[in-house]
Structure formats: C-alpha cells, structure tokens
Design an enzyme around this catalytic site. Structure first.
Site, PDB file in Angstrom:
ATOM      1  CG  HIS A  12     -23.949 -27.742 101.958  1.00 25.07           C
ATOM      2  ND1 HIS A  12     -24.347 -28.623 101.035  1.00 25.07           N
ATOM      3  CD2 HIS A  12     -24.019 -27.706 103.506  1.00 25.07           C
ATOM      4  CE1 HIS A  12     -25.026 -29.138 102.066  1.00 25.07           C
ATOM      5  NE2 HIS A  12     -24.818 -28.929 103.661  1.00 25.07           N
ATOM      6  NE  ARG A  39     -17.266 -27.420 100.663  1.00 30.37           N
ATOM      7  CZ  ARG A  39     -16.301 -28.575 101.249  1.00 30.37           C
ATOM      8  NH1 ARG A  39     -15.466 -28.479 101.741  1.00 30.37           N
ATOM      9  NH2 ARG A  39     -17.387 -30.106 101.182  1.00 30.37           N
ATOM     10  CD  GLU A  40     -22.359 -26.734  98.621  1.00 28.68           C
ATOM     11  OE1 GLU A  40     -24.107 -26.358  98.771  1.00 28.68           O
ATOM     12  OE2 GLU A  40     -22.272 -27.772  98.755  1.00 28.68           O
ATOM     13  NE  ARG A  91     -21.061 -30.336 104.541  1.00 30.21           N
ATOM     14  CZ  ARG A  91     -21.928 -30.948 102.882  1.00 30.21           C
ATOM     15  NH1 ARG A  91     -21.582 -30.685 101.811  1.00 30.21           N
ATOM     16  NH2 ARG A  91     -22.981 -31.754 103.251  1.00 30.21           N
ATOM     17  CG  ASN A 110     -29.472 -29.600 103.371  1.00 29.43           C
ATOM     18  OD1 ASN A 110     -30.772 -29.383 103.629  1.00 29.43           O
ATOM     19  ND2 ASN A 110     -28.904 -30.641 101.992  1.00 29.43           N
ATOM     20  NE  ARG A 111     -26.452 -35.815 105.225  1.00 28.99           N
ATOM     21  CZ  ARG A 111     -25.638 -34.326 104.070  1.00 28.99           C
ATOM     22  NH1 ARG A 111     -26.732 -33.512 103.930  1.00 28.99           N
ATOM     23  NH2 ARG A 111     -25.011 -34.531 103.157  1.00 28.99           N
ATOM     24  CG  HIS A 144     -27.159 -28.177  97.735  1.00 31.64           C
ATOM     25  ND1 HIS A 144     -26.295 -28.096  99.323  1.00 31.64           N
ATOM     26  CD2 HIS A 144     -27.745 -28.502  97.946  1.00 31.64           C
ATOM     27  CE1 HIS A 144     -27.358 -28.526  99.894  1.00 31.64           C
ATOM     28  NE2 HIS A 144     -28.662 -28.134  99.447  1.00 31.64           N
ATOM     29  CB  SER A 145     -22.293 -26.366  93.140  1.00 34.90           C
ATOM     30  OG  SER A 145     -20.862 -25.932  94.169  1.00 34.90           O
ATOM     31  CE1 TYR A 146     -17.342 -31.665  91.760  1.00 39.76           C
ATOM     32  CE2 TYR A 146     -17.103 -30.360  93.897  1.00 39.76           C
ATOM     33  CZ  TYR A 146     -16.844 -31.227  93.816  1.00 39.76           C
ATOM     34  OH  TYR A 146     -15.772 -32.156  93.261  1.00 39.76           O
ATOM     35  CE1 TYR A 159     -24.582 -36.452  99.971  1.00 31.42           C
ATOM     36  CE2 TYR A 159     -22.718 -37.322  98.851  1.00 31.42           C
ATOM     37  CZ  TYR A 159     -23.556 -36.089  99.800  1.00 31.42           C
ATOM     38  OH  TYR A 159     -22.960 -35.025  99.797  1.00 31.42           O
ATOM     39  CD  GLU A 164     -25.139 -31.474  94.920  1.00 31.61           C
ATOM     40  OE1 GLU A 164     -24.575 -30.348  94.924  1.00 31.61           O
ATOM     41  OE2 GLU A 164     -25.623 -31.777  96.082  1.00 31.61           O
TER      42      GLU A 164
HETATM   43  O1  0X9 Z   1     -24.909 -33.701 100.491  1.00 30.91           O
HETATM   44  C1  0X9 Z   1     -25.429 -32.315 100.671  1.00 30.91           C
HETATM   45  O2  0X9 Z   1     -26.264 -31.806 101.265  1.00 30.91           O
HETATM   46  C2  0X9 Z   1     -25.844 -32.624  99.457  1.00 30.91           C
HETATM   47  N1  0X9 Z   1     -25.075 -32.127  98.800  1.00 30.91           N
HETATM   48  S1  0X9 Z   1     -23.674 -31.688  98.521  1.00 30.91           S
HETATM   49  O3  0X9 Z   1     -22.799 -31.709  97.809  1.00 30.91           O
HETATM   50  N2  0X9 Z   1     -24.039 -29.921  98.281  1.00 30.91           N
HETATM   51  O4  0X9 Z   1     -23.817 -30.929  99.986  1.00 30.91           O
HETATM   52  C3  0X9 Z   1     -27.111 -33.115  98.585  1.00 30.91           C
HETATM   53  C4  0X9 Z   1     -28.056 -33.121  99.538  1.00 30.91           C
HETATM   54  C5  0X9 Z   1     -29.366 -33.358  97.830  1.00 30.91           C
HETATM   55  N3  0X9 Z   1     -30.763 -32.873  99.339  1.00 30.91           N
HETATM   56  C6  0X9 Z   1     -31.932 -33.247  98.593  1.00 30.91           C
HETATM   57  N4  0X9 Z   1     -32.082 -34.395  97.812  1.00 30.91           N
HETATM   58  N5  0X9 Z   1     -33.465 -32.687  99.527  1.00 30.91           N
HETATM   59 ZN    ZN Z   2     -24.503 -28.244  99.406  1.00 34.61          ZN
END
Ligand code: 0X9
Ligand code: ZN
Length: 749
Positions: A169, A171-172, A227, A243-244, A296-298, A348, A370
């Site tokens: 991401h 901006r992190e 992002r 990351n999706r 990642h953050s935060y 989440y 994070e």
């Molecule tokens: O949503 C995300 O991708 C991450 N949070 S963020 O606020 N930085 O966007 C969380 C990713 C969690 N990933 C794993 N647990 N593998």
């Molecule tokens: Zn992230």
C-alpha cells in the site's frame, strides 16, 4: 534568453505542483460507529477509509469540510485526529525537499524509490558475503522490483526461508523504511551479535521492501493518499489493491470489492496484477519457504490467518503462541501496545491478502502487520518514529526467525487415541511444518505394539499444505499401539513428532453407537421447555441458523446437514433481536435407552455446543449449565457450566461413571444479566460405548461373531457351563438357546 528559460522553468514547476492533489481543510476523524447501519451512513460521507475494526467500533475516515459538517449535524460521536491534512502534507514535503536523500542518517526521514534502490545496492556492495540483490520482475509501469536475499555465508540450500515485504500500500510510508531497517540491523549485527549470527547462519531472509513501486511513486509526485497500484480500469478509476489480488479465497466473503473505484478493488482476476505475479513466483520458487510477513500501517496490529474467514486456521494454537510472543517482544522495546490476533476478527474481513495465500497455498506461516501509529498522525508519521518503529518490530521478526529455526513440526490436532479393532484405521493428521520440518516425501508413520521390539513403517501421504493421511493396522481388541511421525529435515537430520523418545498411544477398541442425532432432517423427540423457564425470546428450536456476531451461520454437521438446535436462529436487525431474553429456555433430550453390549465398556456422551455471551452491553453476565440425568429426568447432575465464548462449535465428550438405560441430556440457556446477549446452539449428539470384544454371544472371546461361537455355545450347553445359562435362571433349556440366538443376531442380550 536566460530570462526566457527561467520563465518556462517556473511555469513547468508551477504546473507540477498544481498537478498534486490537495487536501485543504480535510480532516481525519475517528468516528465511534455503534452498528452496521451507522457504518453505511459514515461510509457514504467519504471515499477514503484510513482504518477500522471488524464490526462496529472506531472508524478513521478522511472527510472534506462539508462531509465533516454533515457528520457533526448527524450528531455521531467522533474525535478529530488530524485537523487539516494538507498542513501535514505541506510540512512533510517542505521537510523532504530541504533534506537531500543522501546517506547521512538514512533512517532520519522517509526515502523515495530511487533512494531505496540506492540503499539496497549499497547493502549488496558492502556485504557481498551476506546478501545478494536481484531484480525479480517489473511493476505495471515497468519499474524494477528488487529483492535482497540475506543469509550467512556457506551453503544456504538447507535453510528455512522467511519472506518479508513492504509497501503493498503506497501511502504507508513507514512500511518500506521498517523493512530496510531490519536489513541494516541484520547485516550490521552479523559480526557483532552472536544471536544475529545464529539466526543468519540458519535462516535465509528474502526482502522485497517495495512491493508497489508505481503507487509509491504516485504518493511522492501526485497524491500522498494513494493506496493501490496504478492500473487503469476504465472510467475515472485507477488502481487495484495489490493486497486483495492474491489467489487464495480471492473475492470471498466481503473481504474485497469488485468496484474499480474502491480502495479495496481486487482486480479482474486472482493475480491479475504484475506486482502480485512477481511476488507469487518468487515465493513459490522457494521450496523451503516457511513464513512470510507483509508490512503495512497503521494501527499497531500483528495479524495472523485468516483474513477471509472468522474460522480459525489449522495451527490456531501455534499462531496464538506466536502472536502473544511477538506482541510482547515489540512492547518490551519502547512500551508500545501492538494487538495480535486473527486478521478477520482483529481488523476486518480481508480476502485475497498475501498472508492468506502464503499460509493457505504454501503452508508457510503468513502474517500481515500494521506498524505505528494508532491514528495520531496515521500515514503521515513523523520521521522521528522511523527508527523506534524499526527497533521494536525488529525484535518480533527475530523472535519469529528463531522460532522457525528451532522448531520442526507440530501436530495441529491430536491423532486418535482409540482405533478400530481388526481392521486398519486411516486417519487424517494435521501438521504444521515449521523451520526444520520434514522434507516433502520423507514423512512416515512408525508404529509398534506397546513394549514390543522394533517399529514398523507405514504410509503417510500428504493431502494438503498442512495435512497427511496415516494408517494404523487393525489389532486385537485391547492392544495398545505406540506410534510417531518421522521425516528427514532440511539439514539431513531425522525429525520426530512428538520429539525425543515420546510416542503417541492408541488403544484398539470397539465402539458401539447407542444414540446419534444430527437434527437433519427435522423432528426428533427432544423437548423444549421445563418448569421454571421464563424466557420470552430466543426459545430453543431446530433451524438452519442465520449468522450474527453472536450466532453461528451454520450448523455443525458437515453438508448436507444444515440444522441444529439453536436459541432462535433468526438474525434480525441487530445482535440482540433474537437472543435469549428474560430468563431460561431448556432443551432436553429423549431417554437414551440401552447400555450396550460391550461388557466392561466405557460410556461416553458427546455433543457439540455453541455459546456466546460476550457481545452487547453486559458481556459475560450469564452461563449455560449442561446436565445429565441417569433416572429419566427425575434428578440431574451438572456436566459443565458453559461460559466460554469460543465463537465456534466446540466438541465435548464426557465419560459417564455409572451409566443407566434411562439417561437424558439437558441444556439450559438463560438470560439473567440485564442487557446480556445470550446465544446457544446444540448439534451432533452421540452416546458411545467403548470396550472390548466381550459381546455376550462371542463365546470364543475372539472379538468376532461367527459359526464357531454357535458351536462353542452348544459345547458349553451340553456340559451345563454357567455361560450357557443364557437366561440366568439356573437351568439349561431351549429358552437359553433361543436367548443366545437372539443375542447373536443383534437382539437384546
Ligand atoms: O487491509 C489491508 O490490506 C491491511 N490493512 S491496511 O490498513 N494497511 O490496508 C491488512 C492486511 C492484513 N493482512 C494479513 N493479515 N495477511
Ligand atoms: Zn496496508
């Protein structure tokens, strides 16, 4: 002439800065969201969610001035974290423009793509014995993606591998800096810190500090709040959330979006993006990959699998231990609190994330992490926090690396303690391979009759990243088997599970099922209600339950089973709509008649229960007694008092000391605490008798019933052996023979 050029230059500069997205007067606000309806209202006010927790709770959003005015007008409780985002961005840009991206105090401030690459090249040049830099692929806009391999000198083929990447991401900004910090610490520590040497000589790290170079460039040049990557999706929307985009459970369970404008857009297909393809191929090419961490953050969170589901992963207890260990290792450095737990419930639902792919497909421990802070400055972290963030998290990374180095493998679920008699038992073994676990293909199951000489070898075949199938031979009833798993580890050593000289034991015994109920289909003779019940809602009933924060979305029986007993399985509009209210509701089984035919057998009551009492305003105010009657329901004894909020179906098994032919089981769900949310479920109830081949008609006592038992009976009958007095009335007549025949044929004995 000179003047003219200057004029053009300043126009060009002006147009560059005019092209930068501005956030004047935008606030970052933490809104306390009480329920999912309010969540929808708040989400309608913004297209930039900074972070939020699973379900209701605090939600950090960026709001333009008029959206903020609407939030205030709605009267939603909130706290302003950043008053004017543009002010922070301007400060950051001015600071970065004033300071060169050179070497002095590299971790004093954030670094752009070029400076990160230069530093990686410097690492490789100054520590050729410890690291090796390579370009592993290209981003969508053809920027090179770099990987640095770091390990001690010598043959590294046999070492377990840990993959660490940052900045999926854009901006992190603290994420790539932190990954760079680990590299510097490891390289610097190798010669001076024996602990670091003992890690690097036995573990290999692969670092990709910059997983999204295009998006990162965009945050420096145009939009600090970017992002995703820079995929053009048509319309006015850009970017796939890298990351999706990973190909495990991609698009599942609301953990991502199909809308190209969304910040969690998953892309058109799993691994549709070059960035995820590059990292996938790089990871998959490492047969020894044992763990990955994605920074990642935060929010200061350590996130273990899974992201796509609230179900716990196979190695839940291993992750629990690691989570607690790593969170305290981080905390010990600067006293910061990092919360650790499964992704889905700790932050989440998120599907298609790197960690889930790592664990789900490769079986390699997969973390998402994070970093700082907890919202004071969010993505615009002050540069003074780069080093402390690196320092504290480095300790947890070393802890994980040490765990990987020192552990071989462990059972995720215990193998069976009881196996069938006479016929072979095939059972699933669920094993987490950690650092020096067995090489694929080298695993075997070793077994012997307890106390006898040598161990025999039997098949052990992998059925998934963490699962094997094993076989134990059929033995005479009462035989105790000893067994363990064995394999050859990366470094050529033989590893055993359990380790050392410990072994597992299994008893060969017969199991008789006296009662079995799955509530599929509907309609067994269970009774709802008992004297003293006053509950007005949440009454026990058979249903396919609808999910809520407190109630299962599924019964326990594997498909096609759907039903269970549940305290009103409707979801309603809120978690408290159909839970138990105003007192008790009682569920009672029919009488379990019969005591079985295995003499000397042990009777066990087995059930699966769901219980939730930790949602709502007054958590953990109630409890659910589970009771057993041995006299048809006249009197009851407690088997357990349930207070555990497992958020899952839990299997319970009790040995009944003095079994009778009139046992019953009872579950009392009750709401006594004001405002307490109570939900309960019951499924898959069994009464089992376990014992040895002393079926009364097994005259020979050899564990089976056949014609020789007839002959045996006739022999004993002719000599008036007490055994042949089957009626037990002191004489030997035709009725004894008929009773024997009835018993042999499966009737009463
Ligand atoms: O949503 C995300 O991708 C991450 N949070 S963020 O606020 N930085 O966007 C969380 C990713 C969690 N990933 C794993 N647990 N593998
Ligand atoms: Zn992230």
């Amino acid at each position: 002439m000179k003047k003219y050029i200057l004029g053009v230059l300043s126009v060009a500069l002006a147009s560059v800065s005019a092209a930068q997205d501005r956030f004047d007067g935008h606030r970052v606000v933490r809104v306390e969201v009480p329920d999912s309806r309010t969540l929808m209202t708040v989400l309608a006010l913004t297209d930039d969610v900074w972070t939020h927790e699973a379900g209701p709770g605090p939600l950090d959003v960026r709001l333009e001035p008029d959206a903020f005015a609407q939030l205030v007008a709605l009267g939603l409780p909130h706290r302003v974290l950043i008053d004017d985002l543009q002010v922070l961005i301007d400060e950051e840009r001015a600071r970065l423009a004033a300071a060169p991206h050179g070497d002095a105090g590299w971790f004093d401030d954030f670094k752009n793509n070029a400076a990160i690459i230069a530093k990686l090249e410097e690492f490789a040049a100054t520590h050729p014995d410890l690291c090796q830099l390579s370009v592993v692929g290209q981003s969508l806009e053809s920027r090179p993606m770099y990987a640095l391999r770091v390990t001690g000198p010598g043959n590294s083929e046999d070492r377990p591998v840990i993959f660490i990447h940052g900045c999926q991401h854009a901006r992190e900004w603290i994420s790539p800096m932190t990954v760079m910090f680990y590299i510097e610490q490891l390289l610097g520590g190798y010669g001076s810190d024996p602990n670091v040497a003992a890690i690097l000589d036995n573990v290999e790290f692969l670092f990709v500090p910059m997983s999204n170079p295009d998006g990162y460039q965009w945050t420096w040049d145009v939009n600090r709040m970017w992002r995703k990557n820079r995929r053009v999706s048509g319309g006015n929307c850009f970017g796939v959330d890298i990351n999706r985009n990973w190909g495990f459970q991609w698009g599942n369970n609301n953990g991502s979006s199909g809308d190209p404008c969304s910040d969690i857009y998953r892309g058109t297909a799993p691994f549709s993006e070059p960035e995820t393809q590059v990292m996938r191929d790089y990871m998959a090419a490492e047969p020894n990959l044992r763990a990955s961490i994605d920074f990642h953050s935060y929010s200061q969170l350590i996130l273990s699998p899974w992201g796509y589901t609230s179900e716990l992963p196979p190695a839940a207890s291993m992750f629990d231990g690691l989570n607690q260990g790593m969170a305290s290792a981080v905390g010990a450095v600067h006293g910061m609190t990092y919360t650790a737990g499964p992704t889905y419930t700790t932050i989440y639902p998120a599907s298609g994330v790197a960690g889930d792919w790592s664990y789900g497909v490769l079986g390699a421990i997969g973390y998402g992490w994070e970093l700082r802070d907890t919202g004071q400055t969010g993505f615009l972290l002050p540069p003074e926090q780069i080093v402390p963030t690196g320092e504290e998290n480095y300790e947890a990374v070393k802890l994980l690396a040490t765990f990987i180095r020192d552990s071989a493998f462990e059972f995720l679920a215990s193998p069976p303690a009881v196996v069938a008699t006479q016929t072979a038992t095939v059972f699933g073994v669920s094993v987490q391979v950690i650092g020096n676990g067995p090489l694929p293909g080298s695993e075997t199951l070793r077994w012997r009759v307890k106390g006898s000489g040598t161990y025999a070898t039997s098949a052990l075949s992998p059925t998934g990243p963490t699962t094997y199938e094993a076989t134990l031979p059929g033995m005479a009833c009462g035989t105790v088997l000893e067994f363990f798993l064995e394999g050859e580890s990366l470094n050529g050593a033989t590893v055993r599970l359990p380790s050392g000289t410990a072994v597992f034991e299994a008893l060969s015994a017969d199991t008789e099922v006296l009662y079995s109920e799955t509530f599929d289909p509907v309609g067994p003779a269970w009774t709802v209600g008992a004297p003293g019940d006053t509950a007005t809602r949440g009454i026990w009933g058979i249903m396919d339950p609808e999910p809520t924060a407190a109630q299962p979305g599924d019964d326990h029986t594997p498909a096609p089973g759907v039903n269970c007993f549940v305290t009103d399985g409707r979801a309603g509009t809120s978690v408290g709509a159909w839970d138990v209210d105003d007192g008790a509701t009682t569920l009672t089984s029919p009488v379990f008649s019969g005591v079985g035919t295995l003499s000397g057998g042990e009777t066990r009551v087995v059930y699966h229960r769901w219980y939730s009492n930790d949602q709502g305003a007054a958590p953990n105010a109630d409890s659910m007694p589970v009771r057993l009657s041995r006299d048809g329901g006249a009197t009851w004894q407690d088997l357990e008092l349930v207070t555990e909020n497992a958020n899952a179906w839990v299997r319970k098994e009790f040995v009944v000391a003095d079994p009778t032919a009139s046992m019953r089981l009872r579950f009392v769900a009750r709401d006594e605490g004001a405002g307490s949310i109570v939900e309960a479920g019951v499924d898959d109830v069994q009464v089992l008798v376990r014992g040895c081949g002393t079926h009364k008609a097994d005259c020979e006592g050899d564990g089976d019933l056949d014609v020789f038992d007839y002959l045996c009976f006739l022999g004993k009958f002719s000599v008036q052996d007490p055994y042949a007095d089957f009626e037990g009335d002191g004489d030997w007549d035709l009725f004894d023979f008929l009773a024997f025949q009835d018993c042999f044929a499966g009737g009463g004995c």
